[in-house]
Enzyme design. Structure first.
Site, PDB file in Angstrom:
ATOM      1  N   LYS A 114       5.717  -8.889   0.538  1.00  0.00           N
ATOM      2  CA  LYS A 114       4.730  -9.779  -0.072  1.00  0.00           C
ATOM      3  C   LYS A 114       5.340 -11.150  -0.187  1.00  0.00           C
ATOM      4  CE  LYS A 114       0.633  -9.223  -2.033  1.00  0.00           C
ATOM      5  NZ  LYS A 114      -0.201  -8.049  -1.764  1.00  0.00           N
TER       6      LYS A 114
HETATM    7  N1  GLU Z   1      -3.013  -8.576   0.372  1.00  0.00           N
HETATM    8  C1  GLU Z   1      -3.604  -7.321   0.684  1.00  0.00           C
HETATM    9  C2  GLU Z   1      -3.004  -6.222  -0.163  1.00  0.00           C
HETATM   10  O1  GLU Z   1      -2.482  -6.456  -1.220  1.00  0.00           O
HETATM   11  C3  GLU Z   1      -3.595  -7.021   2.168  1.00  0.00           C
HETATM   12  C4  GLU Z   1      -2.255  -6.916   2.801  1.00  0.00           C
HETATM   13  C5  GLU Z   1      -2.299  -6.849   4.322  1.00  0.00           C
HETATM   14  O2  GLU Z   1      -3.375  -6.777   4.874  1.00  0.00           O
HETATM   15  O3  GLU Z   1      -1.225  -6.885   4.897  1.00  0.00           O
HETATM   16  O4  GLU Z   1      -3.113  -5.067   0.161  1.00  0.00           O
END
Ligand code: GLU
Length: 428
Positions: A114
């Site tokens: 993240k």
């Molecule tokens: N931000 C989204 C999550 O927390 C999607 C992450 C992604 O698609 O890689 O799952």
């Protein structure tokens, strides 16, 4: 509103501790291999970059950006990028760790990561956000890559931002790499290599889970009532899709304020309003209510789709719902969780409930790699299969292990990771 923001800030501080406690609880219950436990209790890489950006007034501001890569034993690092003033290393650590569990639960070949930048995008112009995004991408350099670490949208980021990341990343690659690297980000605009259905995927996944919950508990969604916290991508899509089931939206909260109408709020009309005004505040067909009033609104379903630590010791006692479907990451803290369990309120935990986003990110990545373009029906059918399969596995594990669904979801993820570590061992 000022008071509420302060409260949210105080509550958010322990979000990484929440993850560690959730992890330890599941690891104890399933007797996770101590070596695997040791490995998974740490993040692999933590990248912090400080970078300059020229602002519209001609001055240069310094920004701090993060990318935390938790684990990649199941595949490349994968996870969103968040733009928010409260982004910090602990939050990004927590969110990266949740991504590892999430991908493992829905059985896609990704690890967890993240990232984010600590700033308030609502105070920046379109041009400033573009320059911040491009400079951040440049600062990350080869810490991201199509087969290594693949960002996607998260809070306050969208397809446009992914397109800028793509363009910046490709522009800094050698020419022969450019054509085959569009899968360096997912959640792109469809024209720039995105997938149909990615935009609604997280909300769609939430609603698939709610459908399965209703089926299992013999509950009728037609005429059922629900409330939503957060009316961004996830909350608004969830509301749009719940309307198609004939469910009634009673109250909504977002950063601008909270509103309620006991006779029901039309999701489509509210979406159109929010597109113009950027918030639910002053929506003419509902009355303004307080933050706590949202929790006090009796409904069948509550969909938290905003930030972390919203269902806490303080707010949980007001909740009068049958099920909490967690569209957000980490909306329930440890005290909140204990109380939901004691009060027999069902919880579809975040790492299962909101996994639809990363699942369709995976589909987008596959389409890019294979130079394919799937129609919406194909994306939705495949997403449905993934979500229901994961849902059933978590449900059955909760039953077999006599535990809550969050712990069960962890057990599903940890079993998969433990197996792979057992098979592969570690180098050297
Ligand atoms: N931000 C989204 C999550 O927390 C999607 C992450 C992604 O698609 O890689 O799952």
């Amino acid at each position: 509103m000022k008071k509420k923001k302060k409260k949210m800030r105080k509550k958010k501080m322990n979000v990484y501790e929440n993850v560690c406690q959730q992890f330890n609880k599941a690891a104890d219950l399933m007797h996770l291999d101590p070596d695997v436990r040791n490995i998974l209790s740490k993040t692999t890489n933590e990248i912090v970059v400080n970078f300059p950006v020229r602002m519209d007034d001609g001055k240069i501001d310094m920004f701090t950006g993060y990318r935390v890569q938790h684990n990649s034993v199941l595949g490349p690092y994968k996870g969103g990028l968040r733009y928010h003033p409260l982004v910090d290393i602990n939050e990004v650590r927590a969110l990266a760790t949740w991504m590892t569990w999430k991908s493992a639960i829905v059985n896609i070949p990704y690890g967890g990561a993240k990232g984010g930048i600590q700033f308030d995008p609502t105070k920046c112009s379109f041009g400033e956000i573009q320059r911040i995004t491009r400079r951040f991408t440049f600062a990350l350099g080869c810490n991201i890559g199509p087969e290594y670490d693949i960002p996607a949208p998260d809070v306050n980021t969208n397809a446009q931002i992914m397109a800028w990341i793509l363009d910046t990343y490709l522009s800094t690659q050698p020419p022969h790499e450019r054509q085959r690297s569009t899968h360096v980000v997912t959640g792109k605009p469809v024209e720039a290599g995105g997938s149909l259905g990615r935009d609604k995927a997280t909300g769609q996944g939430v609603v698939f889970c709610i459908e399965q919950w209703a089926k299992d508990t013999k509950f009728k969604l037609k005429g059922a009532t629900y409330t939503v916290q957060g009316f961004g991508n996830v909350g608004s899509w969830a509301a749009y899709l719940m309307k198609r089931h004939g469910s009634k939206l009673l109250a909504v909260e977002d950063v601008s304020g909270a509103i309620r109408n006991q006779n029901g709020i039309d999701a489509d009309d509210l979406i159109a309003y929010v597109q113009k005004t950027k918030g639910v505040k002053n929506y003419p067909k509902a009355e303004p209510i307080s933050h706590l009033d949202l929790f006090k609104t009796k409904a069948d379903i509550f969909i938290p789709a905003a930030l972390e630590n919203q269902i806490t010791a303080e707010t949980v006692r007001f909740l009068r719902v049958k099920v909490v479907a967690e569209g957000a990451n980490g909306p329930t803290d440890i005290d909140g969780d204990v109380s939901l369990w004691r009060r027999n309120i069902d919880v579809i935990p975040d790492i299962l409930c909101n996994a639809g986003g990363v699942v369709v990110s995976y589909f987008e990545w596959l389409q890019n790699k294979r130079s394919e373009f799937w129609d919406l029906g194909e994306v939705d059918t495949k997403l449905h299969r993934k979500m229901i399969d994961a849902y059933q596995r978590v449900r059955d594990t909760a039953k077999a292990s006599k535990t809550d669904w969050r712990t069960a979801a962890y057990i599903v993820a940890l079993r998969r990771l433990e197996t792979v570590y057992r098979e592969r061992g570690i180098f050297p």
